[in-house]
Design a protein around this motif. Structure first.
Motif, mmCIF file in Angstrom:
data_model
loop_
_atom_site.group_PDB
_atom_site.id
_atom_site.type_symbol
_atom_site.label_atom_id
_atom_site.label_comp_id
_atom_site.label_asym_id
_atom_site.label_seq_id
_atom_site.Cartn_x
_atom_site.Cartn_y
_atom_site.Cartn_z
ATOM 1 N N ILE A 173 0.847 -1.195 0.000
ATOM 2 C CA ILE A 173 0.000 0.000 0.000
ATOM 3 C C ILE A 173 0.879 1.240 0.000
ATOM 4 N N ASP A 174 1.878 1.201 0.855
ATOM 5 C CA ASP A 174 2.797 2.322 0.971
ATOM 6 C C ASP A 174 3.374 2.699 -0.385
ATOM 7 N N ALA A 175 3.864 1.685 -1.083
ATOM 8 C CA ALA A 175 4.484 1.931 -2.381
ATOM 9 C C ALA A 175 3.479 2.492 -3.381
ATOM 10 N N LEU A 176 2.223 2.052 -3.270
ATOM 11 C CA LEU A 176 1.205 2.513 -4.209
ATOM 12 C C LEU A 176 0.741 3.939 -3.922
ATOM 13 N N ILE A 177 0.572 4.220 -2.632
ATOM 14 C CA ILE A 177 -0.092 5.459 -2.230
ATOM 15 C C ILE A 177 0.859 6.644 -2.182
ATOM 16 N N THR A 178 2.069 6.406 -1.701
ATOM 17 C CA THR A 178 2.956 7.530 -1.421
ATOM 18 C C THR A 178 3.132 8.505 -2.579
ATOM 19 N N PRO A 179 3.289 8.011 -3.836
ATOM 20 C CA PRO A 179 3.490 9.003 -4.909
ATOM 21 C C PRO A 179 2.227 9.760 -5.283
ATOM 22 N N LEU A 180 1.076 9.385 -4.749
ATOM 23 C CA LEU A 180 -0.171 10.029 -5.166
ATOM 24 C C LEU A 180 -0.364 11.386 -4.501
ATOM 25 N N PRO B 127 -2.624 14.122 -2.543
ATOM 26 C CA PRO B 127 -3.666 13.929 -1.523
ATOM 27 C C PRO B 127 -5.075 13.853 -2.115
ATOM 28 N N ALA B 128 -5.359 14.655 -3.163
ATOM 29 C CA ALA B 128 -6.700 14.645 -3.763
ATOM 30 C C ALA B 128 -7.001 13.279 -4.376
ATOM 31 N N ASP B 129 -5.978 12.641 -4.945
ATOM 32 C CA ASP B 129 -6.194 11.323 -5.534
ATOM 33 C C ASP B 129 -6.359 10.258 -4.455
ATOM 34 N N ILE B 130 -5.600 10.400 -3.340
ATOM 35 C CA ILE B 130 -5.773 9.456 -2.230
ATOM 36 C C ILE B 130 -7.203 9.560 -1.705
ATOM 37 N N LEU C 123 -7.553 14.609 4.399
ATOM 38 C CA LEU C 123 -8.806 14.898 5.109
ATOM 39 C C LEU C 123 -9.533 16.070 4.462
ATOM 40 N N SER C 124 -8.779 17.118 4.107
ATOM 41 C CA SER C 124 -9.397 18.293 3.495
ATOM 42 C C SER C 124 -10.107 17.951 2.198
ATOM 43 N N GLU C 125 -9.586 16.939 1.491
ATOM 44 C CA GLU C 125 -10.138 16.619 0.179
ATOM 45 C C GLU C 125 -11.372 15.714 0.267
ATOM 46 N N LEU C 126 -11.568 15.067 1.411
ATOM 47 C CA LEU C 126 -12.719 14.173 1.538
ATOM 48 C C LEU C 126 -14.001 14.989 1.637
#
Lengths: 433, 433
Positions: free
Chosen positions: B9-16, B18-21, B49-52
């Motif tokens: 997950i770390d490897a997948l998420i980190t480059p994203l 925040p809006a995409d996460i 959180l701000s983007e949710l």
């Protein structure tokens, strides 16, 4: 204007923002506008022209004396000139290009070489860039030395490698608050994104909105810096795209303004009404299959529009949510199945609730329990189908590369009308005759 | 997430971004989301959180460990914290305020003291201001000395008088390209506008869009500088307002996301369907007055939905254009009469065209020239009425301070249904029986 008193107009107009002058021009009647332009053409500068919408802009450009037009166009940034001329007829476009300075003319013609509605049309070519090895002090000295060439508004300094490929950008605030000897490369923002010049403007607006960009460099096919897009341009595109979606969902295509001539507006609205006529006739064909039943039980004719109307409304709700979710990329392959099941669930529950309500009304109004059952069952079927059609039609249209905002309504209404009448009248034949 | 492998997950998420996460969090199913938050809460920072969107944000905040929440909130600018906490329940709000530094907490609480959806809620308190008598050099030295206190993004330096009233602003680009000894007051931009803290956010967004503002200082009742609003916040408001209009026009109120539970969505869509039921029953009551005629000529039952449906569509076209024109302030007292006449003209012309089409169809289908005349005349009447209702209903609702996007549809449909059925069936009684 009515009094034809240039001095009074002058006093009224001069303190206004160009956008407000443009709005005023749009709101006055045709004769008043013609008188205004004849008596006081110099009130129209380049910024006012930029703010006018398409058709009216052409009209005003046609009415303005050449000298005023030349002054108006010379003040504008290249992206504004592109925006101004791209929708004009060839001869008007030529007339404006002729008055530009040669270097500006080349810039505008290059922009026009990009596809319509692409990032290349949207960008301004005036971009402030620096070699990646520069320091804060070198950047400030360069800007002071070249202040005349800087664009009116800019927010970032783009750093490029020796082949003019952007490697990152630095905010002006960061540059200004950092010591002169600091290398710019240490101040890079991590929000940096480049935009290909051929990207569609809707994608550009999506990126600005999604990633909170303020400006973004535009690159050509070889990745070289060719311009910059700023958030105000992206905001305009987003606003226009939303406006277009709203109007298309209502069956109004490309209506640019309240000021279009009656005949133009009539023509623009006609196609959708014609499509609606076809769908209404399809529904009528369904009804005509049940003429015998209706002549026996006239209550069916009284109640049948209720079932169809409820289905149409529920379908419109679902399809609007679906069209928006597609536009904002919230509806994707990965959650499609869940969303479809969800819409089916919503349609089923609302169908059951209204089935009870209408069943009771059917019994009370016409004193026939079986008629109540018929309308109740038809209501459940039609609201379930409405929910499914409302989500599936836009998704299928999107896959077929048809704008779902434009075409979904007709299909969904056809489905809910046909299913609504068929379910209600068919059940009536089976259960009541 | 399915494999419960945090490293993956770390490897997948980190480059994203925040809006995409946040989008990813919104699109996964409930159990996957719960597992994600349990196994890897630290992937959620303040920006995510701000983007949710609203409901999901509350849910995620409830599931996050306190320590993660504290880290998340501390990184945010004051306007983002306000946006984050304003819709939360009191106890969740309290929990977040508790982890803020005392000065940030005061800032957030002051912002919360402004009315909901006001400029005061939207603004950030971190504003870069300078006394009006400073020079370019003094401003740069001040910013270098206070770089830690500067907001992440800023584009203008606001000049204030000794009583902290803003007198104008200067772009950073202008400051940077000007010699150090130049007084700032000579560099003022003429686009300067101040925004009262109590102004509604829709008005703020309108001003940014209309006048192409990038940032604007916010002042309190005494005209003193209290914060600044930037274009990205205004763009969000505009986008939300458009989204709300689109959904409301379709009878979907306050639907925040495809991820709401089925029961919540059902409840949200129910009221409009209920209103539609009332209008459909009203139309049915009109039909029931003509039961005798229908039982004699069943063709009336077959054709009557066509007239009503065409009227409904034409009405929706007019009302959508009118609602948008009201939202963008293009429809005002000064051009109302002309716009009404224009809509009447459009309705009349399209009515005449479709009258001919339907008259011919009526004759060919049912072999009765008089039936053709009846449907043709009813069509003209209903499309004319649809055009008038489509423009007058939203205008009247706006005067009554009811959101025209929300309520116009129901009224206009009622008018076109009732008039459509009454004109068609009434004419049939007079001419055919």
């Amino acid at each position: 204007v009515a009094a034809r008193d240039p001095a009074a107009i002058d006093a009224l107009i001069t303190p206004l923002h160009p956008a407000d002058i443009a709005d005023l021009l749009e709101q006055v009647s045709d004769p008043v506008r013609a008188a205004w332009l004849r008596l006081w053409p110099s009130s129209i500068d380049g910024d006012v022209l930029s703010e006018l919408y398409g058709d009216l802009r052409e009209e005003v450009i046609g009415l303005l004396p050449d000298s005023v037009l030349q002054d108006a166009v010379r003040d504008l940034d290249s992206d504004d000139v592109v925006d101004l001329v791209e929708d004009l007829e060839d001869d008007q476009q030529e007339a404006i290009l002729d008055v530009l300075a040669p270097s500006d003319r080349v810039a505008v013609e290059q922009a026009l070489s990009f596809p319509e509605e692409s990032a290349g049309r949207l960008m301004q070519r005036e971009v402030v860039a620096a070699p990646e090895h520069w320091t804060v002090g070198e950047a400030i000295d360069y800007m002071r030395a070249h202040k005349r060439e800087l664009p009116e508004q800019f927010y970032h300094l783009v750093l490029t490698d020796p082949r003019m490929k952007p490697v990152g950008y630095v905010t002006l605030g960061r540059i200004m608050s950092t010591a002169r000897k600091t290398p710019l490369i240490e101040l890079l923002e991590d929000s940096f994104r480049v935009i290909p010049a051929t990207q569609h403007e809707d994608e550009v607006a999506y990126a600005f909105n999604q990633y909170h960009l303020i400006s973004a460099p535009v690159v050509d096919d070889d990745g070289r810096l060719v311009g910059v897009i700023t958030i105000d341009d992206a905001m305009n595109v987003l606003d226009d795209a939303n406006e277009e979606d709203i109007l298309r969902l209502a069956g109004v295509d490309e209506e640019s303004s309240l000021n279009d001539r009656v005949i133009d507006t009539t023509k623009r609205r006609f196609p959708w009404l014609f499509v609606n006529l076809i769908t209404a006739i399809l529904a009528s064909l369904v009804i005509s299959q049940f003429e015998a039943a209706i002549s026996q039980i006239v209550a069916l004719a009284v109640l049948m529009p209720i079932v169809a109307s409820m289905g149409g409304n529920a379908g419109t709700q679902s399809l609007t949510v679906a069209v928006r979710a597609l536009a904002t990329k919230d509806l994707t392959r990965s959650n499609l199945l869940r969303v479809v099941l969800r819409e089916a669930g919503v349609g089923l529950i609302n169908g059951l609730v209204f089935a009870v309500v209408m069943g009771v009304i059917g019994v009370l109004w016409f004193g026939s329990p079986m008629l109540g059952v018929v309308i109740a069952v038809a209501m459940v079927i039609n609201l379930l189908v409405a929910g499914l059609a409302g989500i599936l039609v836009p998704v299928i249209l999107e896959r077929l590369r048809v704008d779902p905002a434009l075409a979904s309504g007709a299909f969904v209404t056809t489905v809910t009308d046909v299913v609504g009448f068929f379910a209600f009248l068919g059940l009536a034949v089976v259960l009541l005759l």
